[in-house]
Scaffold this motif. Structure first.
Motif, PDB file in Angstrom:
ATOM      1  N   ASN A 127       0.799  -1.270  -0.072  1.00  0.00           N
ATOM      2  CA  ASN A 127      -0.021   0.122   0.073  1.00  0.00           C
ATOM      3  C   ASN A 127       0.892   1.341   0.063  1.00  0.00           C
ATOM      4  O   ASN A 127       0.498   2.302  -0.794  1.00  0.00           O
ATOM      5  N   THR A 128       1.900   1.269   0.654  1.00  0.00           N
ATOM      6  CA  THR A 128       2.865   2.586   0.811  1.00  0.00           C
ATOM      7  C   THR A 128       3.378   2.689  -0.611  1.00  0.00           C
ATOM      8  O   THR A 128       3.459   3.901  -1.077  1.00  0.00           O
ATOM      9  N   TRP A 129       3.762   1.540  -1.200  1.00  0.00           N
ATOM     10  CA  TRP A 129       4.398   1.685  -2.474  1.00  0.00           C
ATOM     11  C   TRP A 129       3.376   2.387  -3.415  1.00  0.00           C
ATOM     12  O   TRP A 129       3.698   3.325  -4.251  1.00  0.00           O
ATOM     13  N   ARG A 130       2.134   1.800  -3.416  1.00  0.00           N
ATOM     14  CA  ARG A 130       1.208   2.506  -4.252  1.00  0.00           C
ATOM     15  C   ARG A 130       1.185   3.921  -3.825  1.00  0.00           C
ATOM     16  O   ARG A 130       0.972   4.833  -4.739  1.00  0.00           O
ATOM     17  N   GLN A 168       3.288   5.886  -2.668  1.00  0.00           N
ATOM     18  CA  GLN A 168       4.337   6.650  -3.145  1.00  0.00           C
ATOM     19  C   GLN A 168       4.356   6.980  -4.407  1.00  0.00           C
ATOM     20  O   GLN A 168       4.653   8.037  -5.077  1.00  0.00           O
ATOM     21  N   GLN A 169       3.749   5.882  -5.120  1.00  0.00           N
ATOM     22  CA  GLN A 169       3.760   6.185  -6.675  1.00  0.00           C
ATOM     23  C   GLN A 169       2.768   7.253  -7.227  1.00  0.00           C
ATOM     24  O   GLN A 169       2.916   7.984  -8.026  1.00  0.00           O
ATOM     25  N   SER A 170       1.685   7.401  -6.078  1.00  0.00           N
ATOM     26  CA  SER A 170       0.730   8.620  -6.433  1.00  0.00           C
ATOM     27  C   SER A 170       1.299   9.716  -5.643  1.00  0.00           C
ATOM     28  O   SER A 170       0.334  10.660  -5.600  1.00  0.00           O
ATOM     29  N   ASN A 171       2.555   9.757  -5.150  1.00  0.00           N
ATOM     30  CA  ASN A 171       3.123  10.830  -4.497  1.00  0.00           C
ATOM     31  C   ASN A 171       2.374  11.266  -3.357  1.00  0.00           C
ATOM     32  O   ASN A 171       2.427  12.535  -2.902  1.00  0.00           O
ATOM     33  N   LEU A 172       1.843  10.422  -2.498  1.00  0.00           N
ATOM     34  CA  LEU A 172       1.113  10.831  -1.415  1.00  0.00           C
ATOM     35  C   LEU A 172       1.824  10.558  -0.226  1.00  0.00           C
ATOM     36  O   LEU A 172       2.875  10.121  -0.351  1.00  0.00           O
ATOM     37  N   TYR A 173       1.447  11.436   0.856  1.00  0.00           N
ATOM     38  CA  TYR A 173       2.594  11.559   2.046  1.00  0.00           C
ATOM     39  C   TYR A 173       2.365  10.018   2.733  1.00  0.00           C
ATOM     40  O   TYR A 173       1.136   9.742   3.156  1.00  0.00           O
ATOM     41  N   VAL A 174       3.163   9.588   3.145  1.00  0.00           N
ATOM     42  CA  VAL A 174       3.224   8.292   3.928  1.00  0.00           C
ATOM     43  C   VAL A 174       3.419   8.641   5.454  1.00  0.00           C
ATOM     44  O   VAL A 174       4.555   8.885   6.121  1.00  0.00           O
ATOM     45  N   PRO A 175       2.514   8.285   6.355  1.00  0.00           N
ATOM     46  CA  PRO A 175       2.730   8.620   7.842  1.00  0.00           C
ATOM     47  C   PRO A 175       3.313   7.656   8.641  1.00  0.00           C
ATOM     48  O   PRO A 175       3.319   6.358   7.938  1.00  0.00           O
ATOM     49  N   PHE A 182      -6.891  -3.633  -4.888  1.00  0.00           N
ATOM     50  CA  PHE A 182      -5.373  -3.412  -4.311  1.00  0.00           C
ATOM     51  C   PHE A 182      -5.369  -3.264  -2.730  1.00  0.00           C
ATOM     52  O   PHE A 182      -4.400  -4.117  -2.071  1.00  0.00           O
ATOM     53  N   ARG A 183      -6.057  -2.759  -2.251  1.00  0.00           N
ATOM     54  CA  ARG A 183      -6.025  -2.407  -0.743  1.00  0.00           C
ATOM     55  C   ARG A 183      -7.050  -3.433   0.009  1.00  0.00           C
ATOM     56  O   ARG A 183      -8.107  -3.333  -0.400  1.00  0.00           O
ATOM     57  N   VAL A 184      -6.539  -4.234   1.016  1.00  0.00           N
ATOM     58  CA  VAL A 184      -7.418  -5.077   1.368  1.00  0.00           C
ATOM     59  C   VAL A 184      -7.594  -4.770   2.925  1.00  0.00           C
ATOM     60  O   VAL A 184      -6.735  -4.393   3.828  1.00  0.00           O
ATOM     61  N   ILE A 185      -9.049  -4.259   3.386  1.00  0.00           N
ATOM     62  CA  ILE A 185      -9.051  -4.047   4.645  1.00  0.00           C
ATOM     63  C   ILE A 185      -9.724  -5.195   5.478  1.00  0.00           C
ATOM     64  O   ILE A 185     -10.503  -6.234   4.874  1.00  0.00           O
ATOM     65  N   LYS A 186      -9.119  -5.292   6.457  1.00  0.00           N
ATOM     66  CA  LYS A 186      -9.572  -6.619   7.377  1.00  0.00           C
ATOM     67  C   LYS A 186      -9.616  -5.975   8.634  1.00  0.00           C
ATOM     68  O   LYS A 186      -8.749  -5.250   9.433  1.00  0.00           O
TER      69      LYS A 186
END
Ligand code: SF4
Ligand code: SF4
Length: 213
Positions: free
Chosen positions: A90-93, A95-102, A209-213
């Motif tokens: 998820n953080t890779w995705r 980063q690709q979209s240039n979002l901030y990763v907390p 892509f994102r799996v929420i559990k």
């Protein structure tokens, strides 16, 4: 109630997840197997907090090999997920979209209570003392103090400034390890991050892509 029932209840009362610190590649596979057999539903492998121990650069290929093995054999079994794999994917995705990763505590509005009754912005900050206090259990969180503290802690190491990976290390961990806020990560740290991305990117789910559990 049998011992096994107690154990299962304990696991389920705690969200079914365990955090495993990976200090060496040697027992990684056997430990994950044991965690799986114990009945945990999820496990987060943390390669970055071996409590004082750092890796040598030459350790990383062996870690990478074992990481592949545990992902292939355990991740996404019907009842078991390695949540670090999901997080890195998820953080890779992002980063690709240039979002901030907390980071986990400081920028994710974490709150931790120390044994002294003081409130800190994350669990590790408890070890750093008064400078990191933003309230107490008696008076609650001081909102102004919290704002100032989180703003001050939200700092990038110089080395990361121009790096396209954007996998910034936590600035507060840096105080714990080097007594300096947001000090430059060592080469082993960067190589370890790259290794995790390299590995998890080979197991990207197709959809969703994102799996929420
Ligand atoms: S020091 Fe950083 S990594 Fe550790 S708990 Fe706090 S925010 Fe999370
Ligand atoms: S690879 Fe290293 S320099 Fe680049 S963002 Fe990650 S920690 Fe910073």
């Amino acid at each position: 109630m049998t011992v096994i029932d107690d154990w299962k209840t304990l696991i389920s009362n705690n969200g079914g997840q365990i955090l495993k610190t990976v200090a060496s590649h040697e027992n990684l596979y056997a430990d994950v197997e044991e965690i799986y057999k114990a009945g945990f539903e999820r496990c987060f492998l943390n390669f970055f907090r071996p409590y004082g121990a750092s890796y040598e650069l030459e350790d990383i290929p062996a870690l990478e090999h074992e990481y592949h093995r545990v992902i292939k054999d355990f991740h996404n079994l019907p009842d078991f997920t390695l949540t670090d794999v999901q997080m890195y994917q998820n953080t890779w995705r992002e980063q690709q979209s240039n979002l901030y990763v907390p980071h986990c505590g400081i920028n994710a509005m974490g709150i931790a209570v120390g044994p002294d009754g003081m409130i800190y912005p994350c669990d590790d900050a408890v070890m750093l003392g008064e400078e990191f206090v933003m309230g107490s259990v008696w008076d609650g969180v001081d909102k102004e103090k919290e704002k100032r503290l989180r703003r001050r802690l939200n700092k990038l190491p110089e080395k990361c400034g121009g790096c396209e990976l954007k996998c910034y290390p936590c600035p507060v961990c840096s105080v714990l390890n080097t007594e300096e806020l947001a000090s430059d990560p060592k080469d082993w740290f960067c190589e370890l991050r790259k290794m995790q991305y390299r590995v998890v990117n080979q197991y990207l789910p197709s959809n969703p892509f994102r799996v929420i559990k």
